[in-house]
Every structure is written in C-alpha cells, then in structure tokens.
Write an enzyme that holds these catalytic residues in place. Structure first.
Site, PDB file in Angstrom:
ATOM      1  N   VAL A  14     -45.958  22.625 -18.383  1.00  0.00           N
ATOM      2  CA  VAL A  14     -45.692  21.199 -18.626  1.00  0.00           C
ATOM      3  C   VAL A  14     -46.756  20.321 -17.947  1.00  0.00           C
ATOM      4  CG1 VAL A  14     -43.997  19.348 -18.432  1.00  0.00           C
ATOM      5  CG2 VAL A  14     -43.212  21.695 -18.762  1.00  0.00           C
ATOM      6  N   LYS A 105     -34.488  20.188 -14.512  1.00  0.00           N
ATOM      7  CA  LYS A 105     -33.019  20.007 -14.667  1.00  0.00           C
ATOM      8  C   LYS A 105     -32.242  20.812 -13.653  1.00  0.00           C
ATOM      9  CE  LYS A 105     -34.772  23.205 -17.252  1.00  0.00           C
ATOM     10  NZ  LYS A 105     -35.713  23.387 -18.334  1.00  0.00           N
ATOM     11  N   GLU A 129     -36.364  12.091 -18.430  1.00  0.00           N
ATOM     12  CA  GLU A 129     -36.188  12.317 -19.873  1.00  0.00           C
ATOM     13  C   GLU A 129     -36.466  13.774 -20.260  1.00  0.00           C
ATOM     14  OE1 GLU A 129     -35.284   9.912 -22.607  1.00  0.00           O
ATOM     15  OE2 GLU A 129     -34.915  11.984 -23.120  1.00  0.00           O
ATOM     16  N   GLY A 187     -44.417  29.937 -23.500  1.00  0.00           N
ATOM     17  CA  GLY A 187     -44.192  28.852 -22.529  1.00  0.00           C
ATOM     18  C   GLY A 187     -42.845  28.163 -22.675  1.00  0.00           C
ATOM     19  N   GLU A 190     -37.944  29.711 -18.799  1.00  0.00           N
ATOM     20  CA  GLU A 190     -38.049  29.373 -17.382  1.00  0.00           C
ATOM     21  C   GLU A 190     -38.811  30.481 -16.652  1.00  0.00           C
ATOM     22  OE1 GLU A 190     -36.807  26.403 -16.028  1.00  0.00           O
ATOM     23  OE2 GLU A 190     -36.743  26.102 -18.176  1.00  0.00           O
ATOM     24  N   LYS A 205     -28.165  21.423 -18.173  1.00  0.00           N
ATOM     25  CA  LYS A 205     -28.495  20.262 -19.007  1.00  0.00           C
ATOM     26  C   LYS A 205     -27.219  19.540 -19.446  1.00  0.00           C
ATOM     27  CE  LYS A 205     -32.812  22.230 -20.729  1.00  0.00           C
ATOM     28  NZ  LYS A 205     -33.360  23.212 -21.695  1.00  0.00           N
TER      29      LYS A 205
END
Ligand code: NAP
Ligand code: HSE
Length: 431
Positions: A14, A105, A129, A187, A190, A205
C-alpha cells in the site's frame, strides 16, 4: 503553491502505491488539495529491499523518528501493519502534533477507542477510509452521506483475498491452498494470510463499520465467525448446481434495538449483486430507513485501489476536512454508545446442510426427521448416487427459515446417527 509535507511509515504494497500517486501524479493531488502534497520521508524496516516505487534521494529511512520528530511533516500515513508496534508509533505520531491516515483495520479494531480518544484530546485527527473495503469509499458514505438515516442492515463482502479464492474455486475448481499463494503474490493478503481466510480480517472490518453505522462498540472477537478455510470444494460444486455462489459474508442486522452480527461463508444467488462479485472485489449492501437499499462495489484489496483511498484521506486531512468530520462524529467516544450485540443463537434464516450418510433404506427419513423434531421445514433435498454400492452419499438439504439454535440441535442429532459418517456442514443461505 503551498506545500504540505507528508511522511509514510511502511512502504510495502500500500505504501508504495501511495508514494507512486504522490510522486507520479502530484499535479492531480495538487489540483484537488489546492496545495502540493510533498513526500518528505518514507520509513521501512529493511533499506535494501527492492521497492515498487522510485523515490528521490534522501526520502527513504529505517528510522521512524525521522518522521515522528520531523518539524515540518504535518500528516503521516501509517501503513506498516501489525498491532502493538503500530499502536505505539501512532500514539507517538499524534503526540508529536501530526494527523494520521491509516489503512490498518487490525489496529483500529483492537485499539480504536484509545487512539480516537487520544487524537481528540490532542486536537488531531485519524482518517481511515482504506481500512475497510480498500478502494470503495464506504467510510465516507456511512459516516457522512448517510447521516440522515438510521442504517438498518449491512451485508458485505469485506475480504478481497477470500473472495478471490472462492471465485477461483467456483470458476476453475482450483483447490483452496493453491489460490492462497496467488493472493499473497498479488498483494491482496495480510502479512499473515490466516487472518484473511479464518474470518478475522472481515470481523475487524465489520466492527469498524458497526461503529460507523450503528454506534456499536463491538469487540471483533465477540462477532461469531468462521472463514473460508472451512469451505470444501464439494460444497462449492453443490451450491453452484443449485444456482448459488459461496461468499464470505459479513452481516450486521439491526433487530429490535439489537445488532445481529456475524461473519461466515454463506450461499447467495449466483445472479444477485453479491453473487456476481468476483476476484478481489468487495461489495456492501446497505439499507437506510430514508434512502432504502444501496449497493457499493469495487476493488477491496491491492496496491492502487487501497492507495486511492489513502491519498483521498491525505487530501481531506491536508485541507482540513478530516478535522471537522473527525471532531463532529465523535467515533468510539464514551458519549456515543449505540446499540449492543444481539443473541446470535436466536438469528433466523435459510440453511444449506450437507450430511454424509451410509446409503441404506430409511436414512433420508432419519435425517429429515431430525429437522422435523426442531420444527424446521425442508425446502429441497439433493441426493447423489454413491460412488460404490453401499457407499457413503451426500445429502444436501436446503431448509426454510430456522433459528441458529434449532439448526444446531438438528445437526447434533444427525451427527449422532449411526449412519452419519461426518459432522454435517452447514451454511446460511442469503437470498
Ligand atoms: P506490507 O506489504 O507488508 O508492508 C508493510 C510495510 O511496513 C513494509 O514496507 C515494512 O518494511 C514496513 N514495516 C513493518 N514493520 C515496520 C517497523 N517496525 N518499522 C518500520 N517499517 C515497518 O503491508 P501492506 O499490504 O502494504 O499493508 C499495510 C497496511 O494496510 C496493513 O495494516 C494492511 O492490513 C492494510 N491494508 C492492506 C491492503 C492490501 O491490499 N495490501 C488493503 C487495505 C489495507 P519492509 O518493506 O522493509 O519490510
Ligand atoms: N487482506 C485484505 C483483504 C486487504 O484481502 O481484503 C484489504 O483490507
């Protein structure tokens, strides 16, 4: 043009996507932010690892303090994953007077109340977000655009890795284990993919969404859950034959002032909006009392979709929008306690049950009798021929609506039958 200096902690899947958007599309972000979002520092563990982005000299560091103590960095993207170290780093970042954007999260589900209280106390903000449903702007929609509503239900596919794996099982008959490795390579998964496939990630989540939509302060561990690691290819085949797809569904239903929450593999109609969600995509079916049903769909995992959500948060934070929303929403504050969790055993719905039994006269009556004793009506039965005479046969039963407790009782009775060869497999059917 004015500059807002940004630090990134964690330059993996990310973080590299965020760096690419900031460096390669600075004109785009500047147009929307009215200022340049300047990548000042990026922190990693291992300076020698190859990166999925090209950074200007002097940006990369393995010292987190270069970001936390940097006098000019105003916003920090916390993209390092994990919980304990991430919590410590986030608290120190807030204490040093910086706003935070995160996709983590697990951290929010575990320490959201503490972190949000700390940010409020310090007059700082946390934007998140990207923490739910990757690139789908679901946090903004639930917390801002639907604020005139009482949300009454959320049914979602919230784990991209699980959906990617289930989709491959349905479309290619691919064995579960082979596809997990592919999801890691792409990707989506986790760092510990067990969190994806055992339902943990989706439950974390759902706990965040339940806070946003219902003010429910849930411990994600209290959400009844199972994952796709329990799903057998034979059930994928039978579900398909009956016109269904198996999906890992996260469900929150508001009933009589309580919230019924769960995360489980469930059968949904193949042609329904949720049934058609493929690959690493996520979706959320939300109901509001004023707006009615809404459907959100998009890529729930992966580098650029997630980076898209992070950078939108960065812009909102840089221009001051996040500060206003964060302050007024009062998320996870003690003053804003919403609904409590309901009794899962009382929740009702249609079930798919597969029983492996010896093929002899009367066995069907024994199995259906166990449902009858619990007052459960059967909608359909599918029986396959045994592979060999006198062999074991699968009986696939679809029930009408029944409670979780009654279905459990029937399955316990069936498991104890001399002709039953394995624990029955059961899944919700969400038409
Ligand atoms: P990742 O590829 O494993 O990247 C993690 C990065 O953090 C790496 O660059 C790593 O450094 C760095 N890091 C880890 N511990 C560190 C430490 N103690 N100090 C400094 N740097 C440290 O993870 P990711 O997939 O990008 O995910 C990041 C976060 O976003 C996670 O919370 C994840 O749950 C969340 N998320 C991921 C996705 C997705 O699709 N991948 C989507 C939504 C949300 P090295 O590279 O040197 O090892
Ligand atoms: N591992 C997560 C998933 C990343 O597969 O959905 C997005 O949160």
């Amino acid at each position: 043009m004015e500059k807002t200096k940004v630090g990134i902690i964690g330059l993996g899947t990310v973080g590299s996507g965020v760096a690419r958007l900031l460096l390669d599309h600075g004109d785009r972000t500047a147009r929307h932010a009215g200022r340049v979002l300047w990548l000042e520092k990026a922190v990693v563990r291992d300076l020698n690892k190859p990166r999925d982005c090209e950074l200007p000299d002097g940006v990369l560091t393995d010292d987190v303090d270069e970001v936390i103590d940097h006098p000019e960095i105003k916003v920090v993207c916390q993209l390092m994953g994990g919980v304990d170290r991430a919590r410590e780093v986030m608290l120190r970042t807030l204490e040093s007077g910086k706003d935070v954007v995160t996709a983590n999260k697990a951290l929010l589900a575990e320490h959201g109340p503490e972190l949000f209280d700390k940010a409020r106390e310090l007059g700082r903000s946390i934007a998140f977000e990207a923490s739910v449903a990757g690139g789908i702007p679901i946090v903004a929609n639930l917390s801002q655009c639907l604020s005139a509503n009482q949300v009454t239900s959320l049914h979602g596919i919230l784990n991209g890795t699980s959906n990617f794996i289930l989709d491959k099982m349905h479309t290619e008959g691919a064995p579960y284990a082979d596809v997990v490795a592919e999801a890691q390579r792409l990707g989506y998964a986790e760092a510990d993919p067990a969190m994806d496939v055992d339902g943990t990630d989706a439950a974390q989540k759902l706990a965040i969404l339940a806070q946003l939509a219902f003010g429910a302060r849930l411990d994600w561990r209290d959400i009844p859950r199972s994952g796709i690691d329990q799903v057998d290819l034979v059930d994928v085949g039978y579900a398909q034959e009956m016109g269904y797809r198996i999906k890992l569904l996260a469900v929150a239903d508001l009933k009589d002032g309580h919230l019924d929450c769960e995360v489980n593999p469930a059968l949904v109609r193949a042609g329904s909006p949720l049934g058609k969600v493929g690959g690493p995509f996520n979706a959320l079916l939300a109901n509001g009392d004023a707006v009615g049903p809404l459907f959100f769909h998009g890529q729930g995992a992966g580098q650029m979709p997630t980076a898209s959500a992070v950078v939108a948060d960065l812009i909102d934070t840089a221009v001051g929008r996040t500060a206003i929303t964060f302050r007024t929403l009062g998320l996870w504050s003690e003053d804003l306690r919403g609904v409590d969790q309901g009794d899962f055993a009382a929740s009702t719905g249609k079930r798919y049950v597969r029983v492996m039994v010896e093929d002899h006269p009367g066995v069907l009556a024994e199995v259906t009798g166990a449902f009858g004793e619990q007052g459960i009506s059967i909608a359909s039965v599918l029986q396959k021929e045994p592979l060999e005479a006198g062999g074991v046969v699968p009986l696939v039963i679809m029930t009408h609506a029944a409670s979780e407790a009654a279905t459990d009782n029937a399955c316990t009775k069936i498991a104890a039958l001399p002709s039953c060869r394995a624990e029955p497999t059961k899944m919700w059917v969400r038409d």
